[in-house]
Motif scaffolding. Sequence first.
Motif, PDB file in Angstrom:
ATOM      1  N   THR A  87       3.861  -8.776   5.329  1.00 10.71           N
ATOM      2  CA  THR A  87       2.940  -7.734   5.834  1.00 10.71           C
ATOM      3  C   THR A  87       3.295  -6.336   5.354  1.00 10.71           C
ATOM      4  N   CYS A 302       0.851 -11.284   3.156  1.00 14.59           N
ATOM      5  CA  CYS A 302       0.921 -11.566   4.588  1.00 14.59           C
ATOM      6  C   CYS A 302       0.971 -13.068   4.823  1.00 14.59           C
ATOM      7  N   CYS A 506       2.926  -4.645   9.629  1.00 14.08           N
ATOM      8  CA  CYS A 506       1.811  -4.923  10.521  1.00 14.08           C
ATOM      9  C   CYS A 506       2.293  -5.038  11.964  1.00 14.08           C
TER      10      CYS A 506
END
Length: 647
Positions: A87, A302, A506
């Motif tokens: 992320t 991700c 994230c």
Amino acid sequence: MPPSLPAAHTPHLPTGGWFGRYLRIDLSRRSTEVVEIEPRVSRQLIGGVGLGTWLLTQETKAGFDPLGEEAALVVAFGPLVGTPLTTSAKVAFVAKSPLTGRLNDALSSSGFAIAGKRTGFDALVLRGRAAEPSVVLTDGDALEVVPCPALWGQALRLGELEARLAAQFPGYELTIAGIAAEHRVRYASLANNGRHAGRGGLGAVLAAKQIKAVGVRGCHAVPLAHAERAVTLARDLARRSLGPATEKYRELGTVANLATFNRLAALPTRNFQESTFEGATALSGESLRETRARGRSACSGCTIGCEHFFEVTPGAPPVKAEYENVFALGPLCGVSSPELVLRASRLCDELGLDTISAGGSIAFAMECAERGVFAGTQWEAEAKGLRFGDGARMLELLEAIAHRRAGLGALLAEGSRRAAEILGPPAPGFAAHVKGLEIPGYEPRALQTMALGFAVSSRGADHNRSGAYEVDFSGRVDRLAGSPEAARLAVETEDRAAVLDSLILCKFLRRALRDVHEEAAEMLTAVTGAPVDMPEVQSAAKRIVLLKRLFNEREGWRPEEDTLPARFFEELLPGGAARGAGLTREQFEEMKRAYHEARGLNADGSLPRATIEEFGLDALLTGRNADTLDAPGMHPARGARGEPEDR
């Protein structure tokens, strides 16, 4: 293409993570300058939003117009982007918001972040204004400003615009301003690879510089100081990112929140008049999955894969649905048709509109129409028949807003705060915003720690820079009765968010982390080679939050901005699990006092000299922007509780 304009010199590479420099791009002069970043600045602010806030303060003077030539748009990368850590392919865009007049930062995940970091800089800073509509291209060693009049004013949807730009400039990753940005809609977004840095009008800031797109490509690999350790951490984090802490994002995405919030009577409905929606079932993630699911995807780099796509109509491209766009274009506007809500969401993406502010502004107009506020105004005829639940009118208004068409479109392009000020009482009392930023999908009376988080946030009403809702859902406090204890817990969520936004990682990882500060220190040490420990990260988090407040003070912040509209203090919730819940001004002020004390602020929320010095902000802000420390509204001679200091 015109000849390339050389940068000052090619950047050298450090041990890892931080390149230790940024590229200043002067659009008026079509020139670049490589500017060094001292190692202490990198360590004290980490990168991303922290670095971007500092650069915005450095590169501007107090009181600048966010849409003026003197404005700056900062594109800041984190020290982890380009590494194997999941992320981390995220970029922060930082500017003064044309919607709020205060600090605004927005994050986006895409290949743009990786390519931008590979230019060999920790940030790009765009200043000035191009002489004609143009595209900016940089590979780190050279700058091209390419005129693009054929792409300006053509009302192209963002998908078509991205395709044309990609064909014209192969090899570049692009961030694009859409048609709403060209028309200076104050909540126009920036788009890259179908993802949006949505809030606060960053698209308008870029378009005001006569720039349609920024393209980056680079060849500098992001070095790892301790590669083996970094890879070990990355593998461990990837494994945990696939565990139960992120299961709901993989299964349904954030739209899973809608049914839960409706059950808790925390789902803002009909411009925050209610907190449950009778049409919630049809719009829930569970229902959409059963009837309209058409695939799943993930951001670059991700492992979670939270993006879920749903069918609008048979044969049409599916639409990515998230909680905030479904809430804002559904319950907030009283629209229960999944097809119309998904069409509206796609339209916002195509036009380059922030879905929360677009939905919030339209919901405000719907209530104005139902209450007769438009009677006797120039908008009366156009507003006739506008009602909650009218999805077709909502779609028409989105087009009108994006093109700033005369009438309601132009009024609502200003956002709900300005529209309410133009209309006059009683409109300001129910325009649902903080500092001009429309409130996202969390009912403040049902989530009272979040109410505080909205009020004190530097960006305005925001659920990403303050995770105070986590406190409300934790069971540690009564969510229907805010308390000073909850305020102190809210501070912790702000600090965690500041760390994640500066690394940049994230926030969906937060529950997979043992401790955000501890693991951030481990990652920074492995990637950069700097011996970072947990207390240093904790201090950096607090420093970043305070620096944001300091920028706002320089730009005219006043204590009375840290509040909510009158509706939330004067009206009780009418039904559901939160029936009768409300906020009192006395209770709210008590929470703010506790927040100010925990943050080391003056009684009115301003920064005292002692706190500025404690976190080294005076050393960071020297030379050309030292006026920040003496901005109007500051009280440097007061102590943390507002008493005069003994000098």
